[in-house]
Design a protein around this motif. Structure first.
Motif, PDB file in Angstrom:
ATOM      1  N   LEU A 251       2.627  -4.240 -10.650  1.00  0.00           N
ATOM      2  CA  LEU A 251       2.328  -3.278  -9.282  1.00  0.00           C
ATOM      3  C   LEU A 251       3.633  -2.986  -8.578  1.00  0.00           C
ATOM      4  CD1 LEU A 251       0.059  -2.057  -7.761  1.00  0.00           C
ATOM      5  CD2 LEU A 251      -0.534  -4.151  -6.882  1.00  0.00           C
ATOM      6  N   GLN A 252       4.389  -4.248  -8.407  1.00  0.00           N
ATOM      7  CA  GLN A 252       5.885  -4.389  -7.634  1.00  0.00           C
ATOM      8  C   GLN A 252       6.755  -3.397  -8.251  1.00  0.00           C
ATOM      9  OE1 GLN A 252       7.299  -8.069  -6.803  1.00  0.00           O
ATOM     10  NE2 GLN A 252       9.021  -7.332  -5.415  1.00  0.00           N
ATOM     11  N   ARG A 253       6.833  -3.290  -9.453  1.00  0.00           N
ATOM     12  CA  ARG A 253       7.593  -2.530 -10.175  1.00  0.00           C
ATOM     13  C   ARG A 253       7.393  -0.893  -9.983  1.00  0.00           C
ATOM     14  NH1 ARG A 253       9.944  -4.790 -15.810  1.00  0.00           N
ATOM     15  NH2 ARG A 253       9.893  -2.636 -16.145  1.00  0.00           N
ATOM     16  N   HIS A 254       6.042  -0.950 -10.067  1.00  0.00           N
ATOM     17  CA  HIS A 254       5.485   0.630  -9.828  1.00  0.00           C
ATOM     18  C   HIS A 254       5.742   1.158  -8.524  1.00  0.00           C
ATOM     19  CE1 HIS A 254       3.344   4.264 -10.559  1.00  0.00           C
ATOM     20  NE2 HIS A 254       2.814   4.020  -9.377  1.00  0.00           N
ATOM     21  N   ALA A 255       5.708   0.421  -7.417  1.00  0.00           N
ATOM     22  CA  ALA A 255       5.893   0.605  -6.017  1.00  0.00           C
ATOM     23  C   ALA A 255       7.322   1.009  -5.671  1.00  0.00           C
ATOM     24  CB  ALA A 255       5.319  -0.424  -5.124  1.00  0.00           C
ATOM     25  N   PHE A 256       8.250   0.148  -6.465  1.00  0.00           N
ATOM     26  CA  PHE A 256       9.608   0.254  -6.211  1.00  0.00           C
ATOM     27  C   PHE A 256      10.073   1.532  -6.985  1.00  0.00           C
ATOM     28  CE2 PHE A 256      13.861  -0.487  -8.047  1.00  0.00           C
ATOM     29  CZ  PHE A 256      14.616  -0.775  -6.905  1.00  0.00           C
ATOM     30  N   LEU A 257       9.502   1.632  -7.970  1.00  0.00           N
ATOM     31  CA  LEU A 257      10.200   2.731  -8.958  1.00  0.00           C
ATOM     32  C   LEU A 257       9.590   4.171  -8.039  1.00  0.00           C
ATOM     33  CD1 LEU A 257       9.495   1.880 -12.622  1.00  0.00           C
ATOM     34  CD2 LEU A 257      11.661   2.344 -11.497  1.00  0.00           C
ATOM     35  N   ASN A 258       8.643   4.157  -7.662  1.00  0.00           N
ATOM     36  CA  ASN A 258       8.035   5.445  -7.015  1.00  0.00           C
ATOM     37  C   ASN A 258       8.885   5.794  -5.685  1.00  0.00           C
ATOM     38  OD1 ASN A 258       5.896   7.590  -6.782  1.00  0.00           O
ATOM     39  ND2 ASN A 258       5.222   6.219  -4.987  1.00  0.00           N
ATOM     40  N   HIS A 259       8.875   4.457  -4.815  1.00  0.00           N
ATOM     41  CA  HIS A 259       9.942   4.680  -3.610  1.00  0.00           C
ATOM     42  C   HIS A 259      11.182   5.093  -3.987  1.00  0.00           C
ATOM     43  CE1 HIS A 259      11.088   3.760   0.614  1.00  0.00           C
ATOM     44  NE2 HIS A 259      11.973   3.189   0.102  1.00  0.00           N
ATOM     45  N   GLN A 260      11.806   4.536  -4.839  1.00  0.00           N
ATOM     46  CA  GLN A 260      13.410   5.022  -5.187  1.00  0.00           C
ATOM     47  C   GLN A 260      13.453   6.336  -5.904  1.00  0.00           C
ATOM     48  OE1 GLN A 260      16.214   2.860  -4.946  1.00  0.00           O
ATOM     49  NE2 GLN A 260      14.978   2.122  -3.716  1.00  0.00           N
ATOM     50  N   PHE A 261      12.249   6.892  -6.590  1.00  0.00           N
ATOM     51  CA  PHE A 261      12.238   7.889  -7.227  1.00  0.00           C
ATOM     52  C   PHE A 261      12.166   9.167  -6.190  1.00  0.00           C
ATOM     53  CE2 PHE A 261       9.565  11.581  -8.738  1.00  0.00           C
ATOM     54  CZ  PHE A 261      10.644  12.092  -9.817  1.00  0.00           C
TER      55      PHE A 261
ATOM     56  N   LEU B 134       8.916  10.884 -12.844  1.00  0.00           N
ATOM     57  CA  LEU B 134       8.822   9.705 -12.573  1.00  0.00           C
ATOM     58  C   LEU B 134       8.816   8.683 -13.786  1.00  0.00           C
ATOM     59  CD1 LEU B 134       8.322   7.507 -10.314  1.00  0.00           C
ATOM     60  CD2 LEU B 134       5.847   8.091 -10.466  1.00  0.00           C
ATOM     61  N   HIS B 135       8.140   9.117 -14.739  1.00  0.00           N
ATOM     62  CA  HIS B 135       8.179   8.200 -15.841  1.00  0.00           C
ATOM     63  C   HIS B 135       9.582   8.238 -16.591  1.00  0.00           C
ATOM     64  CE1 HIS B 135       7.450   6.834 -19.925  1.00  0.00           C
ATOM     65  NE2 HIS B 135       7.922   7.583 -20.716  1.00  0.00           N
TER      66      HIS B 135
ATOM     67  N   LEU C 160      13.093   8.696  -2.868  1.00  0.00           N
ATOM     68  CA  LEU C 160      14.342   8.964  -2.333  1.00  0.00           C
ATOM     69  C   LEU C 160      15.560   9.488  -2.966  1.00  0.00           C
ATOM     70  CD1 LEU C 160      14.697   5.150  -0.830  1.00  0.00           C
ATOM     71  CD2 LEU C 160      14.101   7.269   0.496  1.00  0.00           C
ATOM     72  N   GLN C 161      15.632   9.240  -4.260  1.00  0.00           N
ATOM     73  CA  GLN C 161      16.756   9.915  -5.102  1.00  0.00           C
ATOM     74  C   GLN C 161      16.365  11.570  -5.064  1.00  0.00           C
ATOM     75  OE1 GLN C 161      16.696  10.129  -9.309  1.00  0.00           O
ATOM     76  NE2 GLN C 161      18.590   8.964  -9.159  1.00  0.00           N
ATOM     77  N   THR C 162      14.875  11.810  -5.316  1.00  0.00           N
ATOM     78  CA  THR C 162      14.719  13.464  -5.237  1.00  0.00           C
ATOM     79  C   THR C 162      15.239  13.985  -4.046  1.00  0.00           C
ATOM     80  OG1 THR C 162      12.813  12.856  -6.765  1.00  0.00           O
ATOM     81  CG2 THR C 162      12.806  14.986  -5.737  1.00  0.00           C
ATOM     82  N   HIS C 163      14.738  13.245  -2.984  1.00  0.00           N
ATOM     83  CA  HIS C 163      14.955  13.727  -1.727  1.00  0.00           C
ATOM     84  C   HIS C 163      16.371  14.027  -1.375  1.00  0.00           C
ATOM     85  CE1 HIS C 163      14.651  14.715   2.466  1.00  0.00           C
ATOM     86  NE2 HIS C 163      15.497  13.780   2.777  1.00  0.00           N
ATOM     87  N   HIS C 164      17.291  12.779  -1.622  1.00  0.00           N
ATOM     88  CA  HIS C 164      18.760  13.032  -1.774  1.00  0.00           C
ATOM     89  C   HIS C 164      19.253  14.222  -2.651  1.00  0.00           C
ATOM     90  CE1 HIS C 164      22.747  11.609  -1.230  1.00  0.00           C
ATOM     91  NE2 HIS C 164      22.908  12.136  -2.436  1.00  0.00           N
ATOM     92  N   TYR C 165      18.873  14.387  -3.716  1.00  0.00           N
ATOM     93  CA  TYR C 165      19.653  15.411  -4.618  1.00  0.00           C
ATOM     94  C   TYR C 165      19.192  16.711  -3.915  1.00  0.00           C
ATOM     95  CZ  TYR C 165      20.601  12.196  -8.202  1.00  0.00           C
ATOM     96  OH  TYR C 165      20.896  11.212  -9.141  1.00  0.00           O
TER      97      TYR C 165
END
Length: 195
Positions: free
Chosen positions: A55-65, A36-37, A67-72
């Protein structure tokens, strides 16, 4: 000879990571905080432009990460998901899906502190050498504007599909008699195919 150029070259070589100084290992659940880092580190410049609060950046990154992990994991279930380590510390990740005729680099990411030191090239050479032995091509998608495109071109990758306005598909053919590509030893051939 320009003495400044010599000094800059020596300084650049002093910062280079020796290819033998890294290794790959399968990632595990305990690596998720680092991954995640790393994801945030790779997208830092993009997010800096948003002006979002932390806080918004962290929430966005966590969500996108996630989703990407699930996709891969869903679309590449047989892929290798490895951590790149230097001196036994995580420095990046390499995800490769090895098919019948092609090794697709799904993702190669390095921490900012490990970029431009030769590590990315060393990791790519390892993938290409493995593919060469197995008589397979190596392909990857890369976002337009990504500085790594220069490295991929130096390594013999060619643009295969430039039709997407966001990313391009590049492929590296391997083996003897592949001009401008990677030879059996995993090195680019002498003949250049790019301007």
């Amino acid at each position: 000879m320009d003495p400044c150029r010599t000094i800059r070259g020596q300084a650049r070589r002093a910062k280079t990571i020796e290819p033998s100084r890294f290794h790959l290992r399968p990632q595990c659940a305990a690596d998720m905080p680092f991954l995640l880092h790393l994801y945030g580190d790779v997208r830092r410049a993009e997010l800096d432009a948003t002006g979002w609060p932390e806080l918004q950046r962290h929430a966005f990154l966590n969500h996108q990460f996630l989703l990407q992990t699930h996709h891969y994991r869903t679309y590449y279930p047989a892929a290798s998901f490895d951590l790149i380590e230097v001196a036994d510390a995580p420095a990046g990740r390499l995800y490769v899906d090895e098919g019948q005729t092609d090794c697709r680099i799904i993702d190669i990411s390095l921490l900012a502190t490990h970029r431009n030191l030769g590590l990315g090239g060393a990791v790519l050479r390892q993938v290409v050498t493995r593919a060469t032995v197995r008589r397979k091509t190596v392909s990857l998608h890369v976002m337009l504007g990504n500085p790594a495109i220069r490295l991929y071109r130096r390594m013999g990758f060619q643009v295969i599909d430039p039709s997407d306005p966001m990313q391009i598909l590049m492929r590296c053919a391997v083996g003897p008699g592949a001009p401008g590509r990677i030879d059996d030893a995993g090195h680019p051939s002498e003949e250049r195919i790019f301007e």
